[in-house]
Design a protein around this motif. Structure first.
Motif, PDB file in Angstrom:
ATOM      1  N   ALA A 118      -4.437   2.102   0.561  1.00 12.28           N
ATOM      2  CA  ALA A 118      -3.240   1.354   0.933  1.00 12.28           C
ATOM      3  C   ALA A 118      -3.184   1.125   2.439  1.00 12.28           C
ATOM      4  N   ALA A 119      -3.443   2.163   3.204  1.00  9.85           N
ATOM      5  CA  ALA A 119      -3.375   2.046   4.660  1.00  9.85           C
ATOM      6  C   ALA A 119      -4.428   1.090   5.197  1.00  9.85           C
ATOM      7  N   ARG A 120      -5.635   1.140   4.642  1.00 14.04           N
ATOM      8  CA  ARG A 120      -6.725   0.288   5.128  1.00 14.04           C
ATOM      9  C   ARG A 120      -6.500  -1.182   4.793  1.00 14.04           C
ATOM     10  N   THR A 121      -5.643  -1.448   3.849  1.00 15.29           N
ATOM     11  CA  THR A 121      -5.391  -2.837   3.459  1.00 15.29           C
ATOM     12  C   THR A 121      -4.018  -3.321   3.916  1.00 15.29           C
ATOM     13  N   GLY A 122      -3.410  -2.580   4.823  1.00 14.80           N
ATOM     14  CA  GLY A 122      -2.184  -3.060   5.438  1.00 14.80           C
ATOM     15  C   GLY A 122      -0.906  -2.724   4.711  1.00 14.80           C
ATOM     16  N   TYR A 147     -10.222 -13.575  11.532  1.00 15.95           N
ATOM     17  CA  TYR A 147      -9.215 -12.716  12.152  1.00 15.95           C
ATOM     18  C   TYR A 147      -8.441 -11.936  11.092  1.00 15.95           C
ATOM     19  N   ILE A 148      -8.032 -12.626  10.037  1.00 23.46           N
ATOM     20  CA  ILE A 148      -7.276 -11.959   8.971  1.00 23.46           C
ATOM     21  C   ILE A 148      -8.127 -10.879   8.311  1.00 23.46           C
ATOM     22  N   GLU A 149      -9.395 -11.201   8.022  1.00 20.08           N
ATOM     23  CA  GLU A 149     -10.306 -10.223   7.413  1.00 20.08           C
ATOM     24  C   GLU A 149     -10.440  -8.977   8.286  1.00 20.08           C
ATOM     25  N   GLU A 150     -10.550  -9.178   9.583  1.00 20.27           N
ATOM     26  CA  GLU A 150     -10.810  -8.067  10.496  1.00 20.27           C
ATOM     27  C   GLU A 150      -9.562  -7.247  10.826  1.00 20.27           C
TER      28      GLU A 150
END
Length: 270
Positions: A241-245, A177-180
């Motif tokens: 940055a956006a893709r990694t939260g 879940y965290i990965e996705e």
């Protein structure tokens, strides 16, 4: 097997002994539950091992793994005694043994015996070498052998999560879940809710099995994913940055530099 991969990254196997041996005529051991794992590579001979009452007969050209904590017996079966490489080692993290999490076959055929022989040769020589170099070279050889064993098991479809010492399904659910959802907001309450745990209990549960708090784990994973994207893509830093939260570019750059010593742009140029 996201959680298993995390566990492996934190698990540092410790070699306790290693040698190349021609077994003595009455080689064996009565039933016991050793605190260490045994790994053999058979060169010649025959014998028998019993693991939890099941009998196995390792043959030349096979690796044999006997996990720690399991009911084990060893014995010769005739005059053609084993000539074998062997080692005893421990492999655990967070108080959990590796092979309580992973189910692996006791015996594996090795297509090319040169690789295990080279690893064991290095391990045995290094184990008898004093000082840091010997310790590190022996551990490197052990890691190579474990990598070979797990790779062969995976290729043969015999590597799977065992789920004995930890609730692996719950841990895998969390990891996946965290990965996705790294690009999304991940809260303590939301992650605890996945398992229907109270947040306070969830924190202690998570730290027990991952070694860090849930939010620290998420932050570390985001930075690791950012490094992969910076190395492997041409995405703008703001998009990474956006893709990694990280939805604040300044905060992302500061956290990235704290961990790596480089700004995201400088890291990409390395």
């Amino acid at each position: 097997m996201d959680y298993i991969n995390h566990f492996l990254s934190e698990c540092a196997p410790i070699l306790e002994s290693a040698s190349l041996t021609r077994c003595w005529p009455d080689w064996g051991a009565d039933e016991h539950r050793p605190a260490y794992n045994r790994l053999y590579y058979i060169l010649e001979g025959e014998g028998e091992v019993l693991l939890d009452g099941a009998a196995y007969h390792p043959r030349p050209g096979q690796l044999c793994l006997l996990p720690a904590g399991r009911r084990t017996e060893l014995r010769t079966t005739g005059e053609n005694r084993y000539y074998k490489y062997w080692c005893h080692f421990r492999a655990e993290a967070y108080g959990t043994r590796l092979f309580d999490l992973l189910e692996v076959p006791v015996l594996l055929d090795v297509p090319d015996g040169r690789r295990p022989i080279a690893c064991f040769d290095q391990m045995v020589q290094a184990f008898n070498q004093a000082g840091p170099e010997g310790i590190l070279r022996a551990r490197g050889a052990l890691l190579e052998l474990l990598s070979l064993y797990l790779s062969l098991a995976e290729e043969g479809g015999t590597l799977r999560a065992a789920g004995k010492a930890a609730p692996v399904e719950k841990l895998e659910l969390l990891s996946s879940y965290i990965e996705e959802h790294l690009s999304e907001e991940l809260t303590l309450e939301g992650l605890a809710g996945l398992l229907h745990f109270h947040p306070n209990y969830f924190i202690s549960f998570f730290k027990k099995h991952f070694g860090v708090s849930p939010l620290k784990y998420v932050s570390n994973l985001r930075l690791q994913r950012a490094k992969e994207l910076l190395r492997g893509t041409a995405l703008p830093v703001a998009e990474v940055a956006a893709r990694t939260g990280f939805h604040d570019l300044f905060h992302f750059s500061r956290r990235f530099k704290e961990q790596t010593g480089y700004s995201p742009s400088d890291f990409r140029r390395l």
